[in-house]
Design a protein around this motif. Structure first.
Motif, PDB file in Angstrom:
ATOM      1  N   LYS A  67     -20.993  15.041   5.615  1.00 51.47           N
ATOM      2  CA  LYS A  67     -20.462  14.157   4.583  1.00 51.47           C
ATOM      3  C   LYS A  67     -20.518  12.730   5.095  1.00 51.47           C
ATOM      4  O   LYS A  67     -20.039  12.446   6.185  1.00 51.47           O
ATOM      5  N   LEU A  68     -21.111  11.870   4.310  1.00 47.25           N
ATOM      6  CA  LEU A  68     -21.200  10.457   4.680  1.00 47.25           C
ATOM      7  C   LEU A  68     -19.909   9.749   4.312  1.00 47.25           C
ATOM      8  O   LEU A  68     -19.479   9.782   3.161  1.00 47.25           O
ATOM      9  N   MET A  69     -19.296   9.127   5.310  1.00 47.24           N
ATOM     10  CA  MET A  69     -18.109   8.309   5.079  1.00 47.24           C
ATOM     11  C   MET A  69     -18.140   7.195   6.132  1.00 47.24           C
ATOM     12  O   MET A  69     -17.612   7.364   7.236  1.00 47.24           O
ATOM     13  N   PRO A  70     -18.801   6.081   5.811  1.00 49.70           N
ATOM     14  CA  PRO A  70     -18.898   4.990   6.786  1.00 49.70           C
ATOM     15  C   PRO A  70     -17.523   4.612   7.342  1.00 49.70           C
ATOM     16  O   PRO A  70     -16.531   4.606   6.611  1.00 49.70           O
ATOM     17  N   VAL A  71     -17.484   4.327   8.616  1.00 51.08           N
ATOM     18  CA  VAL A  71     -16.214   4.039   9.288  1.00 51.08           C
ATOM     19  C   VAL A  71     -15.458   2.910   8.591  1.00 51.08           C
ATOM     20  O   VAL A  71     -14.224   2.936   8.520  1.00 51.08           O
ATOM     21  N   SER A  72     -16.165   1.950   8.038  1.00 51.43           N
ATOM     22  CA  SER A  72     -15.512   0.827   7.357  1.00 51.43           C
ATOM     23  C   SER A  72     -14.800   1.249   6.072  1.00 51.43           C
ATOM     24  O   SER A  72     -13.949   0.534   5.568  1.00 51.43           O
ATOM     25  N   GLU A  73     -15.144   2.421   5.544  1.00 48.97           N
ATOM     26  CA  GLU A  73     -14.549   2.916   4.300  1.00 48.97           C
ATOM     27  C   GLU A  73     -13.549   4.046   4.525  1.00 48.97           C
ATOM     28  O   GLU A  73     -12.871   4.471   3.584  1.00 48.97           O
ATOM     29  N   MET A  74     -13.474   4.547   5.738  1.00 47.44           N
ATOM     30  CA  MET A  74     -12.701   5.769   5.981  1.00 47.44           C
ATOM     31  C   MET A  74     -11.233   5.641   5.573  1.00 47.44           C
ATOM     32  O   MET A  74     -10.701   6.521   4.888  1.00 47.44           O
ATOM     33  N   ALA A  75     -10.569   4.596   5.975  1.00 44.99           N
ATOM     34  CA  ALA A  75      -9.140   4.461   5.664  1.00 44.99           C
ATOM     35  C   ALA A  75      -8.896   4.431   4.156  1.00 44.99           C
ATOM     36  O   ALA A  75      -7.956   5.068   3.659  1.00 44.99           O
ATOM     37  N   SER A  76      -9.757   3.744   3.417  1.00 50.24           N
ATOM     38  CA  SER A  76      -9.553   3.640   1.974  1.00 50.24           C
ATOM     39  C   SER A  76      -9.983   4.900   1.219  1.00 50.24           C
ATOM     40  O   SER A  76      -9.578   5.107   0.077  1.00 50.24           O
ATOM     41  N   ARG A  77     -10.759   5.762   1.864  1.00 49.71           N
ATOM     42  CA  ARG A  77     -11.246   6.980   1.214  1.00 49.71           C
ATOM     43  C   ARG A  77     -10.626   8.255   1.794  1.00 49.71           C
ATOM     44  O   ARG A  77     -11.088   9.357   1.504  1.00 49.71           O
ATOM     45  N   ILE A  78      -9.579   8.103   2.591  1.00 50.10           N
ATOM     46  CA  ILE A  78      -9.010   9.246   3.310  1.00 50.10           C
ATOM     47  C   ILE A  78      -8.562  10.370   2.372  1.00 50.10           C
ATOM     48  O   ILE A  78      -8.626  11.545   2.733  1.00 50.10           O
ATOM     49  N   THR A  79      -8.156  10.045   1.156  1.00 52.62           N
ATOM     50  CA  THR A  79      -7.705  11.085   0.217  1.00 52.62           C
ATOM     51  C   THR A  79      -8.832  12.050  -0.151  1.00 52.62           C
ATOM     52  O   THR A  79      -8.568  13.196  -0.497  1.00 52.62           O
ATOM     53  N   GLU A  80     -10.079  11.611  -0.040  1.00 50.10           N
ATOM     54  CA  GLU A  80     -11.221  12.488  -0.318  1.00 50.10           C
ATOM     55  C   GLU A  80     -11.303  13.634   0.681  1.00 50.10           C
ATOM     56  O   GLU A  80     -11.931  14.658   0.410  1.00 50.10           O
ATOM     57  N   LEU A  81     -10.684  13.451   1.839  1.00 52.02           N
ATOM     58  CA  LEU A  81     -10.725  14.473   2.884  1.00 52.02           C
ATOM     59  C   LEU A  81      -9.527  15.406   2.841  1.00 52.02           C
ATOM     60  O   LEU A  81      -9.448  16.356   3.615  1.00 52.02           O
ATOM     61  N   GLU A  82      -8.589  15.150   1.950  1.00 56.55           N
ATOM     62  CA  GLU A  82      -7.344  15.925   1.885  1.00 56.55           C
ATOM     63  C   GLU A  82      -7.598  17.427   1.806  1.00 56.55           C
ATOM     64  O   GLU A  82      -6.901  18.219   2.432  1.00 56.55           O
ATOM     65  N   LYS A  83      -8.613  17.836   1.056  1.00 53.94           N
ATOM     66  CA  LYS A  83      -8.900  19.264   0.890  1.00 53.94           C
ATOM     67  C   LYS A  83      -9.371  19.924   2.191  1.00 53.94           C
ATOM     68  O   LYS A  83      -9.415  21.141   2.281  1.00 53.94           O
ATOM     69  N   PHE A  84      -9.691  19.104   3.205  1.00 60.77           N
ATOM     70  CA  PHE A  84     -10.143  19.639   4.482  1.00 60.77           C
ATOM     71  C   PHE A  84      -9.050  19.635   5.553  1.00 60.77           C
ATOM     72  O   PHE A  84      -9.302  19.966   6.699  1.00 60.77           O
ATOM     73  N   ARG A  85      -7.845  19.261   5.175  1.00 58.73           N
ATOM     74  CA  ARG A  85      -6.737  19.215   6.133  1.00 58.73           C
ATOM     75  C   ARG A  85      -6.548  20.604   6.765  1.00 58.73           C
ATOM     76  O   ARG A  85      -6.535  21.610   6.084  1.00 58.73           O
ATOM     77  N   GLY A  86      -6.437  20.630   8.082  1.00 59.06           N
ATOM     78  CA  GLY A  86      -6.255  21.888   8.805  1.00 59.06           C
ATOM     79  C   GLY A  86      -7.554  22.551   9.213  1.00 59.06           C
ATOM     80  O   GLY A  86      -7.546  23.490   9.998  1.00 59.06           O
ATOM     81  N   LYS A  87      -8.674  22.073   8.680  1.00 58.92           N
ATOM     82  CA  LYS A  87      -9.976  22.629   9.061  1.00 58.92           C
ATOM     83  C   LYS A  87     -10.542  21.804  10.219  1.00 58.92           C
ATOM     84  O   LYS A  87     -10.250  20.617  10.343  1.00 58.92           O
ATOM     85  N   PRO A  88     -11.363  22.429  11.048  1.00 57.22           N
ATOM     86  CA  PRO A  88     -11.974  21.668  12.144  1.00 57.22           C
ATOM     87  C   PRO A  88     -12.942  20.625  11.600  1.00 57.22           C
ATOM     88  O   PRO A  88     -13.702  20.902  10.671  1.00 57.22           O
ATOM     89  N   ILE A  89     -12.889  19.431  12.179  1.00 55.55           N
ATOM     90  CA  ILE A  89     -13.723  18.318  11.736  1.00 55.55           C
ATOM     91  C   ILE A  89     -14.518  17.782  12.925  1.00 55.55           C
ATOM     92  O   ILE A  89     -13.942  17.499  13.980  1.00 55.55           O
ATOM     93  N   LEU A  90     -15.814  17.645  12.739  1.00 51.86           N
ATOM     94  CA  LEU A  90     -16.693  17.025  13.736  1.00 51.86           C
ATOM     95  C   LEU A  90     -17.030  15.629  13.236  1.00 51.86           C
ATOM     96  O   LEU A  90     -17.520  15.476  12.121  1.00 51.86           O
ATOM     97  N   VAL A  91     -16.755  14.626  14.052  1.00 49.44           N
ATOM     98  CA  VAL A  91     -17.003  13.229  13.679  1.00 49.44           C
ATOM     99  C   VAL A  91     -18.078  12.665  14.598  1.00 49.44           C
ATOM    100  O   VAL A  91     -18.034  12.852  15.814  1.00 49.44           O
TER     101      VAL A  91
END
Length: 130
Positions: A67-91
């Motif tokens: 999933k593309l989420m440029p670092v400059s946008e991550m804080a403002s788009r964090i709610t898009e990741l809510e459905k992945f809370r608790g799942k392992p994330i590779l950054v």
């Protein structure tokens, strides 16, 4: 005048290395190599891969399913990741310079476990999709 320049230099350097220091000592983050990332992607079927590079960089080649989420946008788009809370994330980013900032945004928002690809795609030896 030299003291002011020295102080500014120290602040700039501290700002640059702070994200890397914070993730190094956080128990919810595991720093991994590109080779370990290939294995992780293969073994963890529920793994979410977040690419924090720019759109242009992403289009030149990316990990399949990332999933593309440029670092400059991550804080403002964090709610898009809510459905992945608790799942392992590779950054990852291109070389490991930007991704620590993204990891810190995820940590502040209580995501985890997080895997951080230390040297980004420059160390990744898996296949990339274009």
């Amino acid at each position: 005048m030299n003291n002011i320049i020295t102080i500014i230099a120290i602040i700039v350097i501290a700002y640059m290395i702070y994200p890397k220091i914070m993730i190094k000592f956080n128990k919810n983050v595991e720093n991994i190599s590109g080779e370990e990332a290939v294995k992780l992607i293969r073994e963890k079927k529920d793994l979410i891969v977040i690419d924090v590079r720019s759109k242009g960089e992403y289009q030149t080649g990316h990990i399949n399913g990332s999933k593309l989420m440029p670092v400059s946008e991550m804080a403002s788009r964090i709610t898009e990741l809510e459905k992945f809370r608790g799942k392992p994330i590779l950054v990852h980013c291109a070389s490991g310079g930007r991704s620590p900032k993204a990891v810190n945004v995820l940590l502040k928002n209580k995501f985890g476990p997080i895997y951080h690809m230390n040297h980004g795609l420059s160390s990744f030896n898996g296949n990339l999709k274009k």
